[in-house]
Design a protein around this motif. Structure first.
Motif, PDB file in Angstrom:
ATOM      1  N   VAL A   1       0.849  -1.198   0.000  1.00 42.22           N
ATOM      2  CA  VAL A   1       0.000   0.000   0.000  1.00 42.22           C
ATOM      3  C   VAL A   1       0.883   1.246   0.000  1.00 42.22           C
ATOM      4  N   GLU A   2       1.944   1.223   0.800  1.00 38.16           N
ATOM      5  CA  GLU A   2       2.870   2.355   0.823  1.00 38.16           C
ATOM      6  C   GLU A   2       3.467   2.609  -0.563  1.00 38.16           C
ATOM      7  N   VAL A   3       3.886   1.547  -1.244  1.00 41.25           N
ATOM      8  CA  VAL A   3       4.488   1.682  -2.574  1.00 41.25           C
ATOM      9  C   VAL A   3       3.465   2.234  -3.567  1.00 41.25           C
ATOM     10  N   LEU A   4       2.264   1.696  -3.552  1.00 42.46           N
ATOM     11  CA  LEU A   4       1.228   2.189  -4.461  1.00 42.46           C
ATOM     12  C   LEU A   4       0.838   3.631  -4.160  1.00 42.46           C
ATOM     13  N   SER A   5       0.928   4.032  -2.904  1.00 41.75           N
ATOM     14  CA  SER A   5       0.553   5.403  -2.539  1.00 41.75           C
ATOM     15  C   SER A   5       1.435   6.439  -3.225  1.00 41.75           C
ATOM     16  N   GLN A   6       2.617   6.046  -3.648  1.00 37.40           N
ATOM     17  CA  GLN A   6       3.519   6.967  -4.331  1.00 37.40           C
ATOM     18  C   GLN A   6       3.062   7.254  -5.763  1.00 37.40           C
ATOM     19  N   LYS A   7       2.157   6.415  -6.276  1.00 35.49           N
ATOM     20  CA  LYS A   7       1.693   6.570  -7.650  1.00 35.49           C
ATOM     21  C   LYS A   7       0.324   7.234  -7.740  1.00 35.49           C
ATOM     22  N   LEU A   8      -0.266   7.510  -6.576  1.00 29.56           N
ATOM     23  CA  LEU A   8      -1.559   8.188  -6.500  1.00 29.56           C
ATOM     24  C   LEU A   8      -1.432   9.335  -5.509  1.00 29.56           C
TER      25      LEU A   8
ATOM     26  N   PRO B   1      -8.016  -6.138  -0.751  1.00 30.20           N
ATOM     27  CA  PRO B   1      -8.991  -5.372  -1.537  1.00 30.20           C
ATOM     28  C   PRO B   1      -8.553  -3.934  -1.826  1.00 30.20           C
ATOM     29  N   LEU B   2      -7.876  -3.292  -0.880  1.00 31.08           N
ATOM     30  CA  LEU B   2      -7.382  -1.936  -1.130  1.00 31.08           C
ATOM     31  C   LEU B   2      -6.285  -1.962  -2.194  1.00 31.08           C
ATOM     32  N   ILE B   3      -5.383  -2.901  -2.090  1.00 28.72           N
ATOM     33  CA  ILE B   3      -4.309  -3.030  -3.080  1.00 28.72           C
ATOM     34  C   ILE B   3      -4.908  -3.253  -4.465  1.00 28.72           C
ATOM     35  N   ASP B   4      -5.905  -4.111  -4.557  1.00 26.79           N
ATOM     36  CA  ASP B   4      -6.580  -4.373  -5.835  1.00 26.79           C
ATOM     37  C   ASP B   4      -7.197  -3.086  -6.399  1.00 26.79           C
ATOM     38  N   LEU B   5      -7.889  -2.329  -5.561  1.00 24.80           N
ATOM     39  CA  LEU B   5      -8.512  -1.082  -6.005  1.00 24.80           C
ATOM     40  C   LEU B   5      -7.457  -0.097  -6.508  1.00 24.80           C
ATOM     41  N   LEU B   6      -6.371   0.054  -5.782  1.00 20.92           N
ATOM     42  CA  LEU B   6      -5.314   0.988  -6.184  1.00 20.92           C
ATOM     43  C   LEU B   6      -4.662   0.549  -7.494  1.00 20.92           C
TER      44      LEU B   6
ATOM     45  N   LEU C   1      -4.631   2.489 -11.281  1.00 23.06           N
ATOM     46  CA  LEU C   1      -3.429   2.788 -12.075  1.00 23.06           C
ATOM     47  C   LEU C   1      -3.473   2.183 -13.464  1.00 23.06           C
ATOM     48  N   GLU C   2      -4.198   1.080 -13.631  1.00 25.26           N
ATOM     49  CA  GLU C   2      -4.307   0.417 -14.931  1.00 25.26           C
ATOM     50  C   GLU C   2      -5.230   1.178 -15.890  1.00 25.26           C
ATOM     51  N   ILE C   3      -6.245   1.821 -15.335  1.00 22.92           N
ATOM     52  CA  ILE C   3      -7.215   2.548 -16.156  1.00 22.92           C
ATOM     53  C   ILE C   3      -6.738   3.979 -16.292  1.00 22.92           C
TER      54      ILE C   3
END
Length: 149
Positions: free
Chosen positions: A71-78, A136-141, A145-147
């Protein structure tokens, strides 16, 4: 009829920083709603917005998923935006297409437009994610990013 909550269980005054800190401010940069869309537009990133309340036990339980490394890593992309349902009721109500419940996890375009197709997949409470695990949060994030928003 209002729901009774024992006030002695909650601090009378909790600073905004203390509330936000419980959602991993060391590993995630959280923004206010006032600054989130501006930053998202400048950086060209989608927004993850969490609407929560300090008195909500589900919101408290949800805190732990934000300490997950993925989640921390994905947060850098949003752009992560934290909204207090009670203190920012106008914002909460503006982003309540299926009810003003908490916690709500929503993906917004950089302009602040709700991306309704990016939800939990439930028929009711579409923006409620299970709070006990980060999957589920990771999936949503990742879907955000894919769309291309």
């Amino acid at each position: 009829m209002p729901v009774w909550r024992p006030l002695f269980l909650w601090p009378a005054r909790v600073s905004a920083d203390a509330r936000a800190a419980s959602f991993n401010t060391d590993g995630i940069t959280w923004h206010s709603y006032a600054e989130g869309p501006d930053r998202a537009q400048v950086e060209g990133k989608p927004i993850y917005m969490l609407v929560r309340a300090t008195w909500c036990p589900m919101c408290c339980a949800f805190r732990s998923v934000f300490f997950e490394r993925r989640v921390e890593v994905l947060s850098q992309k949003l752009i992560f935006v934290l909204v207090d349902r009670d203190q920012e009721s106008e914002i909460s109500q503006a982003y309540a297409p299926d009810g003003d419940y908490v916690p709500r996890s929503m993906i917004l375009s950089p302009e602040g437009v709700l991306q309704g197709a990016l939800n939990s997949g439930r028929s009711d409470y579409r923006y409620f994610l299970p709070v006990e695990n980060p999957g589920p949060l990771i999936d949503l994030l990742q879907r955000a990013l894919e769309i291309r928003i």
